[in-house]
Scaffold this motif. Structure first.
Motif, PDB file in Angstrom:
ATOM      1  N   THR A 135       0.916  -1.211  -0.046  1.00 36.17           N
ATOM      2  CA  THR A 135       0.052   0.084   0.113  1.00 36.17           C
ATOM      3  C   THR A 135       0.824   1.192   0.017  1.00 36.17           C
ATOM      4  O   THR A 135       2.047   1.342   0.589  1.00 36.17           O
ATOM      5  CB  THR A 135      -0.815   0.239   1.195  1.00 36.17           C
ATOM      6  OG1 THR A 135      -0.060   0.112   2.304  1.00 36.17           O
ATOM      7  CG2 THR A 135      -1.713  -1.145   1.249  1.00 36.17           C
ATOM      8  N   LEU A 168       4.050  -2.172 -10.059  1.00 37.46           N
ATOM      9  CA  LEU A 168       2.959  -1.327  -9.383  1.00 37.46           C
ATOM     10  C   LEU A 168       2.767  -0.138 -10.092  1.00 37.46           C
ATOM     11  O   LEU A 168       1.718   0.208 -10.203  1.00 37.46           O
ATOM     12  CB  LEU A 168       3.024  -1.205  -8.099  1.00 37.46           C
ATOM     13  CG  LEU A 168       3.404  -2.524  -7.047  1.00 37.46           C
ATOM     14  CD1 LEU A 168       3.481  -2.261  -5.722  1.00 37.46           C
ATOM     15  CD2 LEU A 168       2.165  -3.438  -7.188  1.00 37.46           C
ATOM     16  N   PHE A 172      -0.694  -1.440 -12.001  1.00 37.35           N
ATOM     17  CA  PHE A 172      -1.757  -1.167 -10.903  1.00 37.35           C
ATOM     18  C   PHE A 172      -1.380   0.499 -10.816  1.00 37.35           C
ATOM     19  O   PHE A 172      -1.910   0.911  -9.658  1.00 37.35           O
ATOM     20  CB  PHE A 172      -1.372  -1.837  -9.613  1.00 37.35           C
ATOM     21  CG  PHE A 172      -1.606  -3.150  -9.702  1.00 37.35           C
ATOM     22  CD1 PHE A 172      -2.896  -3.786  -9.499  1.00 37.35           C
ATOM     23  CD2 PHE A 172      -0.452  -4.122 -10.119  1.00 37.35           C
ATOM     24  CE1 PHE A 172      -2.975  -5.252  -9.735  1.00 37.35           C
ATOM     25  CE2 PHE A 172      -0.894  -5.571 -10.296  1.00 37.35           C
ATOM     26  CZ  PHE A 172      -2.030  -6.089  -9.960  1.00 37.35           C
ATOM     27  N   PHE A 175      -4.247   2.550  -8.721  1.00 38.39           N
ATOM     28  CA  PHE A 175      -4.524   2.037  -7.424  1.00 38.39           C
ATOM     29  C   PHE A 175      -3.542   2.646  -6.170  1.00 38.39           C
ATOM     30  O   PHE A 175      -2.416   3.137  -6.581  1.00 38.39           O
ATOM     31  CB  PHE A 175      -4.778   0.496  -7.149  1.00 38.39           C
ATOM     32  CG  PHE A 175      -5.673   0.045  -8.175  1.00 38.39           C
ATOM     33  CD1 PHE A 175      -6.842   0.125  -7.846  1.00 38.39           C
ATOM     34  CD2 PHE A 175      -5.066  -0.469  -9.456  1.00 38.39           C
ATOM     35  CE1 PHE A 175      -7.734  -0.611  -8.740  1.00 38.39           C
ATOM     36  CE2 PHE A 175      -6.089  -1.198 -10.384  1.00 38.39           C
ATOM     37  CZ  PHE A 175      -7.478  -0.983  -9.873  1.00 38.39           C
ATOM     38  N   VAL A 178      -2.437  -3.032  -3.442  1.00 36.79           N
ATOM     39  CA  VAL A 178      -2.746  -4.282  -4.154  1.00 36.79           C
ATOM     40  C   VAL A 178      -2.569  -5.479  -3.422  1.00 36.79           C
ATOM     41  O   VAL A 178      -1.672  -5.509  -2.394  1.00 36.79           O
ATOM     42  CB  VAL A 178      -1.730  -4.320  -5.472  1.00 36.79           C
ATOM     43  CG1 VAL A 178      -0.341  -4.399  -5.109  1.00 36.79           C
ATOM     44  CG2 VAL A 178      -2.097  -5.467  -6.257  1.00 36.79           C
ATOM     45  N   GLN A 179      -3.218  -6.518  -3.347  1.00 33.68           N
ATOM     46  CA  GLN A 179      -3.038  -7.805  -2.719  1.00 33.68           C
ATOM     47  C   GLN A 179      -2.394  -8.518  -3.993  1.00 33.68           C
ATOM     48  O   GLN A 179      -3.036  -8.878  -5.178  1.00 33.68           O
ATOM     49  CB  GLN A 179      -4.393  -8.449  -2.433  1.00 33.68           C
ATOM     50  CG  GLN A 179      -3.812  -9.999  -1.821  1.00 33.68           C
ATOM     51  CD  GLN A 179      -5.116 -10.587  -1.465  1.00 33.68           C
ATOM     52  OE1 GLN A 179      -6.065 -10.213  -1.405  1.00 33.68           O
ATOM     53  NE2 GLN A 179      -4.987 -11.965  -1.124  1.00 33.68           N
ATOM     54  N   GLY A 180      -1.222  -8.599  -3.855  1.00 28.45           N
ATOM     55  CA  GLY A 180      -0.454  -9.441  -4.877  1.00 28.45           C
ATOM     56  C   GLY A 180      -0.578 -11.022  -5.000  1.00 28.45           C
ATOM     57  O   GLY A 180      -0.803 -11.671  -6.196  1.00 28.45           O
ATOM     58  N   GLY A 196      -3.333 -10.407  -7.566  1.00 28.14           N
ATOM     59  CA  GLY A 196      -3.339  -9.411  -8.338  1.00 28.14           C
ATOM     60  C   GLY A 196      -4.711  -8.376  -8.638  1.00 28.14           C
ATOM     61  O   GLY A 196      -5.133  -8.012  -9.480  1.00 28.14           O
ATOM     62  N   GLY A 198      -6.268  -4.680  -7.264  1.00 31.87           N
ATOM     63  CA  GLY A 198      -5.766  -3.360  -6.943  1.00 31.87           C
ATOM     64  C   GLY A 198      -7.254  -2.748  -6.103  1.00 31.87           C
ATOM     65  O   GLY A 198      -8.116  -3.311  -6.196  1.00 31.87           O
TER      66      GLY A 198
END
Length: 211
Positions: A135, A168, A172, A175, A178-180, A196, A198
């Motif tokens: 984040t 990122l 992304f 955003f 993100v949750q990778g 993946g 965002g």
């Protein structure tokens, strides 16, 4: 159960599908690197997944700089002890977080998390899920990953193979987080699942989805 919520202020802030490895000695290293003065943060949870999604039940399950003990305007917040080198951990070192980086000035990784899945005990009939998130710190209001130079989110296994490597700043860009992916820990071994996803919510709003 009351919702878990962490104080997202840091000292000094101005107030305002599966890659499988059934080797039980598997290790993962999550890497976050970027350039410039924007403050990014890396987070991981130890959650229980019984088939209805990952659920976090305690502050002791949250590996995040927001959960480190610190004094904010005279009040102590957070639950994790910071070590002498600035790192912190949960589950007796099963998950260890690097010192918090306030900018992207380091050579190589700016922040990292190391994970030893085989030291965690999954529940009968279920799994431990470890969501991995990056984040932008809320103090950088109005910025997205588009405003961060060369931001990359990388996950490596014990063989040094990259099971995730995303930009990122590009993939992304719109955003703030993100949750990778997630690491799944089951009785048979551990695996990595790319996610993946965002988001444009703060950390506590994201955390509420795992409560």
């Amino acid at each position: 159960m009351a919702a878990l919520e962490l104080n997202l202020t840091k000292p000094g802030d101005t107030v305002e599908k599966l890659v499988l490895n059934l080797d039980k000695g598997e290790r993962f290293r999550v890497r976050l690197l970027w350039d410039g003065e924007v403050d990014l943060d890396l987070h991981a949870f130890v959650a229980i997944n019984m088939g209805q999604g990952a659920k976090v039940s305690s502050f002791a399950d949250i590996l995040s700089t927001y959960n480190v003990k610190r004094v904010i305007r005279g009040q102590t917040v957070g639950t994790l002890e910071k070590k002498a080198d600035g790192s912190f951990e949960i589950y007796a070192g099963a998950l260890v977080h690097s010192p918090d980086a306030l900018d992207g000035s380091a050579d190589g990784d700016d922040e990292w998390v190391s994970i030893k899945p085989d030291t965690l005990n999954p529940p009968a009939g279920g799994a431990i899920e470890i969501p991995l998130l990056a984040t932008i710190h809320p103090q950088n209001s109005g910025r997205t990953f588009r405003d961060v130079k060369n931001a990359r989110f990388i996950v490596e296994n014990s063989a040094g193979q990259e099971v995730l490597n995303v930009s990122l700043s590009e993939q992304f860009a719109e955003f703030v987080g993100v949750q990778g992916g997630s690491i799944m820990v089951e009785a048979s071994g551990s695996s990595f699942a790319a996610v993946g996803v965002g988001f444009n919510k703060d950390f506590n709003q994201v955390l509420s989805h795992f409560a």
